[in-house]
Design a protein around this motif. Structure first.
Motif, mmCIF file in Angstrom:
data_model
loop_
_atom_site.group_PDB
_atom_site.id
_atom_site.type_symbol
_atom_site.label_atom_id
_atom_site.label_comp_id
_atom_site.label_asym_id
_atom_site.label_seq_id
_atom_site.Cartn_x
_atom_site.Cartn_y
_atom_site.Cartn_z
ATOM 1 N N GLU A 1 43.503 44.177 35.772
ATOM 2 C CA GLU A 1 43.297 42.728 35.783
ATOM 3 C C GLU A 1 41.820 42.375 35.884
ATOM 4 O O GLU A 1 41.342 41.475 35.193
ATOM 5 N N SER A 2 41.082 43.068 36.753
ATOM 6 C CA SER A 2 39.646 42.784 36.869
ATOM 7 C C SER A 2 38.905 43.212 35.611
ATOM 8 O O SER A 2 37.925 42.580 35.206
ATOM 9 N N ALA B 1 39.398 40.473 33.022
ATOM 10 C CA ALA B 1 38.608 39.283 33.350
ATOM 11 C C ALA B 1 37.125 39.443 33.018
ATOM 12 O O ALA B 1 36.450 38.456 32.729
ATOM 13 N N ALA B 2 36.618 40.678 33.035
ATOM 14 C CA ALA B 2 35.169 40.874 32.874
ATOM 15 C C ALA B 2 34.808 41.844 31.772
ATOM 16 O O ALA B 2 33.677 42.295 31.688
ATOM 17 N N ARG B 3 35.720 42.148 30.879
ATOM 18 C CA ARG B 3 35.518 43.230 29.922
ATOM 19 C C ARG B 3 34.459 42.937 28.861
ATOM 20 O O ARG B 3 34.243 41.812 28.457
#
Length: 130
Positions: free
Chosen positions: A57-58, A61-63
């Protein structure tokens, strides 16, 4: 299938309490941005729940566009043998792991950690060793 990889280990966002001072990345964001559409480039985002390094998930969100996710603690980057934890898996297992991520002998690999804690740099280095 045998893979012989040359990995370019890169940290774009090292934020580590274990390393004194600023450690510059091997390549910068501009270099990466200019090459994101290269067919042989594989951006590998290695994260872990260690030091709140994140999960899928993180990563989402920041890929970095086009990057691939791998969980350092769950996907096979380390194993336990003879009651010793944190060892590198054997070559066959690493070949399967790396090949399963779509990385081949012809790939230029940029490995990116989450940048959340002191262990980020150590697993970045570990993933770049094969």
């Amino acid at each position: 299938m045998t893979y012989r990889l040359i990995l370019v280990a890169v940290s774009l966002c090292i934020s580590s309490q274990a390393i004194a001072g600023h450690v510059p990345p091997l390549v910068d964001a501009e270099w990466l941005d200019e090459r994101l559409h290269d067919d042989d480039l594989a951006v590998l985002d290695v994260r872990s729940s260690i030091d709140e390094g994140g999960d899928r998930e993180s990563f989402i969100a920041a890929r970095i566009p086009g990057s691939r996710y791998s969980n350092y603690t769950d996907d096979g980057w380390r194993e336990s043998r003879n009651d010793v934890a944190g060892l590198m898996p054997d070559v066959d297992q690493l070949e399967q792991l790396i090949g399963g991520l779509g990385i081949s002998n012809d790939s230029t690999v940029v490995i990116v950690p989450a940048g959340t804690g002191p262990t980020d740099f150590s697993w970045l280095d570990r993933a770049s060793e094969p």
